[in-house]
Design an enzyme around this catalytic site. Structure first.
Site, PDB file in Angstrom:
ATOM      1  N   LEU A  76       0.935  -1.215  -0.117  1.00  6.05           N
ATOM      2  CA  LEU A  76       0.214  -0.003  -0.019  1.00  6.05           C
ATOM      3  C   LEU A  76       0.922   1.159   0.162  1.00  6.05           C
ATOM      4  O   LEU A  76       1.922   1.134   0.261  1.00  6.05           O
ATOM      5  CB  LEU A  76      -0.958   0.027   1.106  1.00  6.05           C
ATOM      6  N   ASP A  77       0.565   2.270  -0.687  1.00  6.12           N
ATOM      7  CA  ASP A  77       1.297   3.721  -0.498  1.00  6.12           C
ATOM      8  C   ASP A  77       1.409   4.118   0.870  1.00  6.12           C
ATOM      9  O   ASP A  77       0.537   3.716   1.698  1.00  6.12           O
ATOM     10  CB  ASP A  77       0.456   4.625  -1.362  1.00  6.12           C
ATOM     11  N   LYS A  78       2.407   4.832   1.095  1.00  7.25           N
ATOM     12  CA  LYS A  78       2.782   5.274   2.302  1.00  7.25           C
ATOM     13  C   LYS A  78       1.689   6.011   2.984  1.00  7.25           C
ATOM     14  O   LYS A  78       1.495   5.797   4.189  1.00  7.25           O
ATOM     15  CB  LYS A  78       4.055   6.418   2.332  1.00  7.25           C
ATOM     16  N   ARG A  96      -5.957   6.802  -7.385  1.00  4.65           N
ATOM     17  CA  ARG A  96      -5.772   8.136  -7.238  1.00  4.65           C
ATOM     18  C   ARG A  96      -5.560   8.970  -8.607  1.00  4.65           C
ATOM     19  O   ARG A  96      -6.276   9.978  -8.737  1.00  4.65           O
ATOM     20  CB  ARG A  96      -4.441   8.534  -6.416  1.00  4.65           C
TER      21      ARG A  96
END
Length: 244
Positions: free
Chosen positions: A56-58, A159
């Site tokens: 997962l993204d930060k 996103r």
């Protein structure tokens, strides 16, 4: 970092944890702390710590799957690669989606080599599809609470798709307005995941509670903590009729 308190699911093959926002899942080229640094807490008697089955993204919170040994990781890798893992995300977006549901079918490619993982719509890129439905809207119409269901697994897919539709995710520092001073953190949460880990058994379904940093914006769009708590209980569909 205490990961034991963030454990959502545990069995002999895998773990699912509730990843906190703002923490990278693994060390980047510049080093620094990461979630992997705390994986030894999750060995539960096995000789090795679990390992990431995906990422997962930060700045994204929510359901993160770990494989407990090599055979499990191989199985998980195939499930993710073939699109058999069901993923549901919650987001607060800036703007007003037209309609209440739909699907975004928009190929994605790299922005340029210098931008690393940054992506953009690209007709020559990889096919990318994301389902969406509006779960609530703010009173002024400036924001919406949206559930996203990615059918492909491209980098930053949700996103970029949200930005391309004209309603970027609140707090997105790359594809939205999150670079402004005083901007909120990214409002994107991996709400639920369904994994058909063993063909002879029902899929494992796990839900992560709404994170603290998103609750105010979610509430302004009609989300109710009481109803959310019921959704996290097994067989809650009948009880939900009392509050929804």
């Amino acid at each position: 970092m205490d990961l034991l308190s963030r454990l959502l699911h545990r069995d002999g093959l895998m773990l699912v944890i509730d990843k906190p926002a703002g923490v990278p899942v693994h060390r980047g080229p510049k080093g620094g702390p990461s979630l992997e640094d705390a994986f030894d807490q999750l060995r539960f008697g096995l000789p090795r710590a679990p390992a990431l089955a995906h990422r997962l993204d930060k700045d994204t919170s929510g359901c993160l799957v770990l494989g407990r040994h090599r055979k499990a990781l191989d199985r998980l890798g195939k499930l993710f690669k073939t699109g058999r893992v069901g993923k549901t995300y919650w987001a607060v977006v800036e703007g007003a989606p037209e309609g209440d549901a739909g699907e975004i079918d928009l190929a994605l490619g790299r922005l340029d080599a210098a931008r690393g993982w940054w992506m953009r719509p690209d007709p020559l890129g990889l096919p990318s599809r994301t389902g969406w439905r509006v779960l609530g809207r703010s009173a002024d119409g400036a924001r919406a609470f949206v559930e996203f269901t990615p059918h492909t697994g491209r980098t930053h897919q949700i996103r970029v798709h949200a930005q391309a539709m004209g309603w970027p995710i609140l707090g997105d520092p790359v594809y939205g307005h999150g670079r402004r001073e005083g901007a909120p953190p990214l409002h994107l949460h991996a709400r639920a995941i369904t994994i058909p880990m063993q063909d002879s058994k029902p899929p494992v379904s796990v839900t992560a509670p709404a994170p603290e940093h998103m609750r105010e914006a979610l509430a302004a769009c009609g989300w109710r903590a009481a109803a959310d708590a019921l959704r996290e209980l097994p067989n809650a569909s009948e009880a939900l009729k009392l509050v929804d």
